[in-house]
Write a protein that holds these residues in place. Structure first.
Motif, PDB file in Angstrom:
ATOM      1  N   GLU A  43      12.373 -10.815  -4.435  1.00  0.00           N
ATOM      2  CA  GLU A  43      12.240  -9.536  -3.755  1.00  0.00           C
ATOM      3  C   GLU A  43      10.988  -9.525  -2.882  1.00  0.00           C
ATOM      4  O   GLU A  43      10.070 -10.323  -3.072  1.00  0.00           O
ATOM      5  CB  GLU A  43      12.172  -8.402  -4.782  1.00  0.00           C
ATOM      6  N   ARG A  44      10.976  -8.612  -1.952  1.00  0.00           N
ATOM      7  CA  ARG A  44       9.814  -8.455  -1.083  1.00  0.00           C
ATOM      8  C   ARG A  44       8.688  -7.792  -1.874  1.00  0.00           C
ATOM      9  O   ARG A  44       8.884  -6.759  -2.515  1.00  0.00           O
ATOM     10  CB  ARG A  44      10.190  -7.608   0.134  1.00  0.00           C
ATOM     11  N   ASP A  45       7.499  -8.390  -1.805  1.00  0.00           N
ATOM     12  CA  ASP A  45       6.331  -7.892  -2.528  1.00  0.00           C
ATOM     13  C   ASP A  45       5.274  -7.400  -1.567  1.00  0.00           C
ATOM     14  O   ASP A  45       5.048  -8.020  -0.514  1.00  0.00           O
ATOM     15  CB  ASP A  45       5.697  -9.006  -3.387  1.00  0.00           C
ATOM     16  N   LEU A  46       4.582  -6.362  -1.972  1.00  0.00           N
ATOM     17  CA  LEU A  46       3.422  -5.908  -1.217  1.00  0.00           C
ATOM     18  C   LEU A  46       2.301  -6.938  -1.335  1.00  0.00           C
ATOM     19  O   LEU A  46       2.001  -7.405  -2.427  1.00  0.00           O
ATOM     20  CB  LEU A  46       2.942  -4.568  -1.764  1.00  0.00           C
ATOM     21  N   VAL A  47       1.681  -7.253  -0.203  1.00  0.00           N
ATOM     22  CA  VAL A  47       0.481  -8.100  -0.213  1.00  0.00           C
ATOM     23  C   VAL A  47      -0.759  -7.209  -0.122  1.00  0.00           C
ATOM     24  O   VAL A  47      -1.640  -7.272  -0.972  1.00  0.00           O
ATOM     25  CB  VAL A  47       0.484  -9.099   0.953  1.00  0.00           C
ATOM     26  N   ALA A  48      -0.801  -6.375   0.913  1.00  0.00           N
ATOM     27  CA  ALA A  48      -1.969  -5.525   1.129  1.00  0.00           C
ATOM     28  C   ALA A  48      -1.605  -4.364   2.038  1.00  0.00           C
ATOM     29  O   ALA A  48      -0.688  -4.467   2.852  1.00  0.00           O
ATOM     30  CB  ALA A  48      -3.110  -6.333   1.752  1.00  0.00           C
ATOM     31  N   LEU A  49      -2.349  -3.277   1.886  1.00  0.00           N
ATOM     32  CA  LEU A  49      -2.178  -2.083   2.706  1.00  0.00           C
ATOM     33  C   LEU A  49      -3.505  -1.731   3.353  1.00  0.00           C
ATOM     34  O   LEU A  49      -4.568  -1.917   2.748  1.00  0.00           O
ATOM     35  CB  LEU A  49      -1.758  -0.895   1.847  1.00  0.00           C
ATOM     36  N   THR A  50      -3.452  -1.225   4.573  1.00  0.00           N
ATOM     37  CA  THR A  50      -4.625  -0.630   5.177  1.00  0.00           C
ATOM     38  C   THR A  50      -4.246   0.765   5.633  1.00  0.00           C
ATOM     39  O   THR A  50      -3.481   0.943   6.578  1.00  0.00           O
ATOM     40  CB  THR A  50      -5.186  -1.495   6.322  1.00  0.00           C
ATOM     41  N   PRO A  51      -4.759   1.779   4.932  1.00  0.00           N
ATOM     42  CA  PRO A  51      -4.412   3.141   5.307  1.00  0.00           C
ATOM     43  C   PRO A  51      -5.183   3.576   6.556  1.00  0.00           C
ATOM     44  O   PRO A  51      -6.162   2.921   6.963  1.00  0.00           O
ATOM     45  CB  PRO A  51      -4.846   3.960   4.089  1.00  0.00           C
ATOM     46  N   ILE A  52      -4.754   4.683   7.145  1.00  0.00           N
ATOM     47  CA  ILE A  52      -5.458   5.220   8.317  1.00  0.00           C
ATOM     48  C   ILE A  52      -6.912   5.502   7.946  1.00  0.00           C
ATOM     49  O   ILE A  52      -7.837   5.190   8.713  1.00  0.00           O
ATOM     50  CB  ILE A  52      -4.777   6.508   8.807  1.00  0.00           C
ATOM     51  N   VAL A  53      -7.082   6.086   6.779  1.00  0.00           N
ATOM     52  CA  VAL A  53      -8.420   6.394   6.288  1.00  0.00           C
ATOM     53  C   VAL A  53      -8.573   5.778   4.908  1.00  0.00           C
ATOM     54  O   VAL A  53      -7.695   5.907   4.070  1.00  0.00           O
ATOM     55  CB  VAL A  53      -8.651   7.923   6.207  1.00  0.00           C
ATOM     56  N   GLY A  54      -9.684   5.137   4.669  1.00  0.00           N
ATOM     57  CA  GLY A  54      -9.926   4.578   3.346  1.00  0.00           C
ATOM     58  C   GLY A  54      -9.918   3.073   3.341  1.00  0.00           C
ATOM     59  O   GLY A  54      -9.612   2.409   4.335  1.00  0.00           O
ATOM     60  N   ALA A  55     -10.245   2.548   2.184  1.00  0.00           N
ATOM     61  CA  ALA A  55     -10.373   1.106   2.027  1.00  0.00           C
ATOM     62  C   ALA A  55      -9.004   0.443   1.865  1.00  0.00           C
ATOM     63  O   ALA A  55      -8.061   1.062   1.375  1.00  0.00           O
ATOM     64  CB  ALA A  55     -11.235   0.805   0.805  1.00  0.00           C
ATOM     65  N   PRO A  56      -8.909  -0.830   2.248  1.00  0.00           N
ATOM     66  CA  PRO A  56      -7.662  -1.568   2.025  1.00  0.00           C
ATOM     67  C   PRO A  56      -7.340  -1.700   0.536  1.00  0.00           C
ATOM     68  O   PRO A  56      -8.244  -1.676  -0.308  1.00  0.00           O
ATOM     69  CB  PRO A  56      -7.949  -2.938   2.639  1.00  0.00           C
ATOM     70  N   LEU A  57      -6.069  -1.848   0.256  1.00  0.00           N
ATOM     71  CA  LEU A  57      -5.606  -2.050  -1.111  1.00  0.00           C
ATOM     72  C   LEU A  57      -4.859  -3.372  -1.171  1.00  0.00           C
ATOM     73  O   LEU A  57      -4.109  -3.705  -0.254  1.00  0.00           O
ATOM     74  CB  LEU A  57      -4.659  -0.915  -1.525  1.00  0.00           C
ATOM     75  N   TYR A  58      -5.072  -4.126  -2.257  1.00  0.00           N
ATOM     76  CA  TYR A  58      -4.453  -5.442  -2.396  1.00  0.00           C
ATOM     77  C   TYR A  58      -3.660  -5.530  -3.685  1.00  0.00           C
ATOM     78  O   TYR A  58      -4.091  -5.002  -4.730  1.00  0.00           O
ATOM     79  CB  TYR A  58      -5.535  -6.531  -2.402  1.00  0.00           C
ATOM     80  N   ASN A  59      -2.542  -6.245  -3.602  1.00  0.00           N
ATOM     81  CA  ASN A  59      -1.848  -6.611  -4.808  1.00  0.00           C
ATOM     82  C   ASN A  59      -2.765  -7.565  -5.581  1.00  0.00           C
ATOM     83  O   ASN A  59      -3.626  -8.239  -4.993  1.00  0.00           O
ATOM     84  CB  ASN A  59      -0.526  -7.302  -4.464  1.00  0.00           C
ATOM     85  N   ASP A  60      -2.573  -7.635  -6.878  1.00  0.00           N
ATOM     86  CA  ASP A  60      -3.479  -8.450  -7.704  1.00  0.00           C
ATOM     87  C   ASP A  60      -3.531  -9.904  -7.232  1.00  0.00           C
ATOM     88  O   ASP A  60      -4.604 -10.518  -7.186  1.00  0.00           O
ATOM     89  CB  ASP A  60      -3.055  -8.389  -9.176  1.00  0.00           C
ATOM     90  N   PHE A  61      -2.382 -10.478  -6.861  1.00  0.00           N
ATOM     91  CA  PHE A  61      -2.375 -11.890  -6.485  1.00  0.00           C
ATOM     92  C   PHE A  61      -3.122 -12.127  -5.178  1.00  0.00           C
ATOM     93  O   PHE A  61      -3.505 -13.254  -4.872  1.00  0.00           O
ATOM     94  CB  PHE A  61      -0.938 -12.432  -6.371  1.00  0.00           C
ATOM     95  N   ALA A  62      -3.320 -11.061  -4.393  1.00  0.00           N
ATOM     96  CA  ALA A  62      -3.925 -11.210  -3.073  1.00  0.00           C
ATOM     97  C   ALA A  62      -5.437 -11.003  -3.074  1.00  0.00           C
ATOM     98  O   ALA A  62      -6.091 -11.248  -2.063  1.00  0.00           O
ATOM     99  CB  ALA A  62      -3.284 -10.232  -2.106  1.00  0.00           C
ATOM    100  N   LYS A  63      -5.954 -10.564  -4.187  1.00  0.00           N
ATOM    101  CA  LYS A  63      -7.400 -10.285  -4.230  1.00  0.00           C
ATOM    102  C   LYS A  63      -8.189 -11.582  -4.180  1.00  0.00           C
ATOM    103  O   LYS A  63      -7.942 -12.500  -4.959  1.00  0.00           O
ATOM    104  CB  LYS A  63      -7.739  -9.505  -5.504  1.00  0.00           C
ATOM    105  N   GLY A  64      -9.113 -11.659  -3.237  1.00  0.00           N
ATOM    106  CA  GLY A  64      -9.995 -12.812  -3.138  1.00  0.00           C
ATOM    107  C   GLY A  64      -9.636 -13.786  -2.038  1.00  0.00           C
ATOM    108  O   GLY A  64     -10.515 -14.396  -1.439  1.00  0.00           O
ATOM    109  N   ARG A  65      -8.336 -13.978  -1.737  1.00  0.00           N
ATOM    110  CA  ARG A  65      -7.939 -14.962  -0.727  1.00  0.00           C
ATOM    111  C   ARG A  65      -7.281 -14.327   0.499  1.00  0.00           C
ATOM    112  O   ARG A  65      -7.131 -14.991   1.523  1.00  0.00           O
ATOM    113  CB  ARG A  65      -6.958 -15.979  -1.317  1.00  0.00           C
ATOM    114  N   PHE A  66      -6.897 -13.079   0.392  1.00  0.00           N
ATOM    115  CA  PHE A  66      -6.218 -12.395   1.487  1.00  0.00           C
ATOM    116  C   PHE A  66      -7.126 -11.278   2.000  1.00  0.00           C
ATOM    117  O   PHE A  66      -7.734 -10.557   1.194  1.00  0.00           O
ATOM    118  CB  PHE A  66      -4.898 -11.783   1.012  1.00  0.00           C
ATOM    119  N   THR A  67      -7.197 -11.139   3.316  1.00  0.00           N
ATOM    120  CA  THR A  67      -7.956 -10.057   3.918  1.00  0.00           C
ATOM    121  C   THR A  67      -7.112  -9.396   4.989  1.00  0.00           C
ATOM    122  O   THR A  67      -6.707 -10.049   5.953  1.00  0.00           O
ATOM    123  CB  THR A  67      -9.265 -10.563   4.534  1.00  0.00           C
TER     124      THR A  67
END
Length: 117
Positions: A43-67
């Motif tokens: 299935e399609r998984d979320l990697v990361a989100l960048t909202p209009i306002v606020g800090a980016p959010l990362y899926n657990d597997f993406a923390k540290g290597r994905f920006t």
């Protein structure tokens, strides 16, 4: 209203890539945006989100290597991936929630990342 993803390719494990997603027909500065990925048979998984306002959010597997980042002046969303691993092999899709009162989902066509060991 369109998203055009680019930057995928074949890379050796340990390498890096920067994916880009250019928007047309709407302004990225007014949209929540994100990257998803889908490996073959999954299935399609979320990697990361960048909202209009606020800090980016990362899926657990993406923390540290994905920006995730955006350049609203260029109307472009980015995903920097470092220390690529074979398990990162997937088609990466960009996504935007577009609209002022009624929101619509817009997806890019996907860009394939293949990581070889």
């Amino acid at each position: 209203v369109q998203l055009q993803a680019s930057g995928g390719g074949n890379v050796q494990a340990g390498g890096s890539l920067r994916l880009a997603c250019t928007a047309s027909g709407f302004r990225t500065g007014f949209s929540d945006m994100g990257w998803y990925r889908q490996a073959a048979g999954t299935e399609r998984d979320l990697v990361a989100l960048t909202p209009i306002v606020g800090a980016p959010l990362y899926n657990d597997f993406a923390k540290g290597r994905f920006t995730i980042s955006r350049d609203n002046a260029k109307n472009t969303l980015y995903l920097q991936i470092t220390s690529l691993q074979p398990e990162d092999t997937a088609t990466y899709y960009c996504h935007a929630r577009v609209g002022s009162t009624t929101k619509s989902d817009v997806w890019g066509q996907g860009t394939l990342v293949t990581v070889s060991s």
